[in-house]
Design a protein around this motif. Sequence first.
Motif, PDB file in Angstrom:
ATOM      1  N   TRP A  34       4.763   8.288  11.857  1.00 57.88           N
ATOM      2  CA  TRP A  34       5.574   8.539  10.685  1.00 57.88           C
ATOM      3  C   TRP A  34       4.855   9.537   9.786  1.00 57.88           C
ATOM      4  CZ3 TRP A  34       7.129   3.026   8.513  1.00 57.88           C
ATOM      5  CH2 TRP A  34       7.936   2.369   9.461  1.00 57.88           C
ATOM      6  N   ALA A  35       5.616  10.158   8.899  1.00 56.88           N
ATOM      7  CA  ALA A  35       5.018  11.054   7.917  1.00 56.88           C
ATOM      8  C   ALA A  35       5.827  11.004   6.629  1.00 56.88           C
ATOM      9  CB  ALA A  35       4.962  12.486   8.443  1.00 56.88           C
ATOM     10  N   THR A  36       5.135  11.202   5.516  1.00 61.50           N
ATOM     11  CA  THR A  36       5.856  11.382   4.267  1.00 61.50           C
ATOM     12  C   THR A  36       6.674  12.671   4.378  1.00 61.50           C
ATOM     13  OG1 THR A  36       3.845  12.391   3.345  1.00 61.50           O
ATOM     14  CG2 THR A  36       4.258  10.066   2.844  1.00 61.50           C
ATOM     15  N   ALA A  37       7.711  12.772   3.569  1.00 60.14           N
ATOM     16  CA  ALA A  37       8.686  13.850   3.745  1.00 60.14           C
ATOM     17  C   ALA A  37       8.057  15.229   3.694  1.00 60.14           C
ATOM     18  CB  ALA A  37       9.780  13.728   2.689  1.00 60.14           C
ATOM     19  N   ASP A  38       7.056  15.413   2.831  1.00 62.46           N
ATOM     20  CA  ASP A  38       6.421  16.724   2.719  1.00 62.46           C
ATOM     21  C   ASP A  38       5.692  17.108   3.997  1.00 62.46           C
ATOM     22  OD1 ASP A  38       4.657  14.639   2.250  1.00 62.46           O
ATOM     23  OD2 ASP A  38       3.935  15.402   0.319  1.00 62.46           O
ATOM     24  N   VAL A  39       5.049  16.144   4.636  1.00 62.22           N
ATOM     25  CA  VAL A  39       4.352  16.426   5.894  1.00 62.22           C
ATOM     26  C   VAL A  39       5.350  16.546   7.046  1.00 62.22           C
ATOM     27  CG1 VAL A  39       2.561  15.661   7.480  1.00 62.22           C
ATOM     28  CG2 VAL A  39       2.333  15.192   5.047  1.00 62.22           C
TER      29      VAL A  39
ATOM     30  N   TRP B 292       0.846  -1.206   0.000  1.00 62.84           N
ATOM     31  CA  TRP B 292       0.000   0.000   0.000  1.00 62.84           C
ATOM     32  C   TRP B 292       0.878   1.252   0.000  1.00 62.84           C
ATOM     33  CZ3 TRP B 292       0.230   3.177   4.423  1.00 62.84           C
ATOM     34  CH2 TRP B 292      -0.642   4.279   4.421  1.00 62.84           C
ATOM     35  N   SER B 293       1.871   1.252   0.862  1.00 61.53           N
ATOM     36  CA  SER B 293       2.746   2.416   1.027  1.00 61.53           C
ATOM     37  C   SER B 293       3.499   2.736  -0.264  1.00 61.53           C
ATOM     38  CB  SER B 293       3.743   2.157   2.162  1.00 61.53           C
ATOM     39  OG  SER B 293       4.781   3.103   2.174  1.00 61.53           O
ATOM     40  N   ALA B 294       3.966   1.707  -0.942  1.00 57.70           N
ATOM     41  CA  ALA B 294       4.764   1.911  -2.153  1.00 57.70           C
ATOM     42  C   ALA B 294       3.967   2.600  -3.251  1.00 57.70           C
ATOM     43  CB  ALA B 294       5.302   0.570  -2.651  1.00 57.70           C
ATOM     44  N   GLU B 295       2.647   2.462  -3.233  1.00 56.99           N
ATOM     45  CA  GLU B 295       1.797   3.066  -4.257  1.00 56.99           C
ATOM     46  C   GLU B 295       1.192   4.390  -3.807  1.00 56.99           C
ATOM     47  OE1 GLU B 295      -1.095   0.144  -5.263  1.00 56.99           O
ATOM     48  OE2 GLU B 295       0.372  -1.255  -6.125  1.00 56.99           O
ATOM     49  N   LEU B 296       1.491   4.801  -2.589  1.00 56.26           N
ATOM     50  CA  LEU B 296       0.889   5.998  -2.017  1.00 56.26           C
ATOM     51  C   LEU B 296       1.532   7.250  -2.616  1.00 56.26           C
ATOM     52  CD1 LEU B 296      -1.210   6.664   0.244  1.00 56.26           C
ATOM     53  CD2 LEU B 296       0.736   6.809   1.812  1.00 56.26           C
ATOM     54  N   SER B 297       0.708   8.193  -3.060  1.00 59.23           N
ATOM     55  CA  SER B 297       1.231   9.437  -3.637  1.00 59.23           C
ATOM     56  C   SER B 297       0.715  10.671  -2.914  1.00 59.23           C
ATOM     57  CB  SER B 297       0.870   9.517  -5.126  1.00 59.23           C
ATOM     58  OG  SER B 297      -0.540   9.471  -5.307  1.00 59.23           O
ATOM     59  N   THR B 298      -0.082  10.477  -1.882  1.00 58.95           N
ATOM     60  CA  THR B 298      -0.700  11.580  -1.145  1.00 58.95           C
ATOM     61  C   THR B 298       0.113  11.901   0.109  1.00 58.95           C
ATOM     62  OG1 THR B 298      -2.850  10.765  -1.865  1.00 58.95           O
ATOM     63  CG2 THR B 298      -2.848  12.333  -0.032  1.00 58.95           C
ATOM     64  N   PRO B 299       0.267  13.171   0.474  1.00 57.11           N
ATOM     65  CA  PRO B 299       0.898  13.498   1.759  1.00 57.11           C
ATOM     66  C   PRO B 299       0.166  12.791   2.896  1.00 57.11           C
ATOM     67  CG  PRO B 299       0.610  15.480   0.438  1.00 57.11           C
ATOM     68  CD  PRO B 299      -0.118  14.386  -0.275  1.00 57.11           C
TER      69      PRO B 299
END
Length: 264
Positions: free
Chosen positions: A228-233, A138-145
């Motif tokens: 955790w957060a994606t880099a933008d967040v 799921w994470s590998a396909e995630l493109s949303t912040p």
Amino acid sequence: MTDTLKIVSWNINSVRFRLDIVERFLRETQPDILCLQETKVIDGDFPAAAFRALGYDQIILHGQKMHHGVAIIARVPVVEDDRYDWQANMEARHVGVRLPNGVRLDNVYVPAGGDVPDRAVNPKFGQKLDFVERMTRWSAELSTPTILTGDFNIAPLDSDVWSHKQLRNTVSHTAIEVDALNGLQASNSWVDLGRHFHPAPARLHTWWSYRSPDFTANDRGRRLDHMWATADVAATAMAHTVFEDCRSWLKPSDHIPIMTEFRL
């Protein structure tokens, strides 16, 4: 209108049994969003009135009788989103929403995995590894912040447990679990906010067993709860706090709340 957003994650180990300390925490800390795991209640019996009385009108539930269960409770608008079956057996272990700024917030309760770290003799351990694998896809396909938080039931770093030497073959800290969690983190370059603000090898525990009458006497903690957060967040994160005092409150959970404050 505040210019920050405070998000808390807490494995409460039965929200009805521990409602008093949840209410106390909300009054004292005033987070904007509370992500609960192991609520142990079906949606119809969730004590929603108590939260609404404190101003938390947004209540998104994925409950289950006696076991598991997750909830997102907020005093800011959220939009109900997903309930993924990463356990592949309909257990209530995930709920996700969208925040007012468009960011995803995913609340997850990873299975504990039983006592023996061998899927051949302990199916629960295999289920845990498979759960993390599904999350990774799921994470590998995630493109949303996105913010991903909850009880991950894995303490990945040597300094995330009271004794790496004594726990290296104990479920929650074995090499195969750590590798699985590292794979999840690498799949979307997630930032571990706990260690971002409290770099290893600083002590940073979130769980202590009930087996010790006084958890402070030997301090045998583990860091099982993560945000955790994606880099933008992650770039908007301002602080990360662990509320260790809550482990000493009346009828405590074996986990403590963790909180990250974000700049809007």
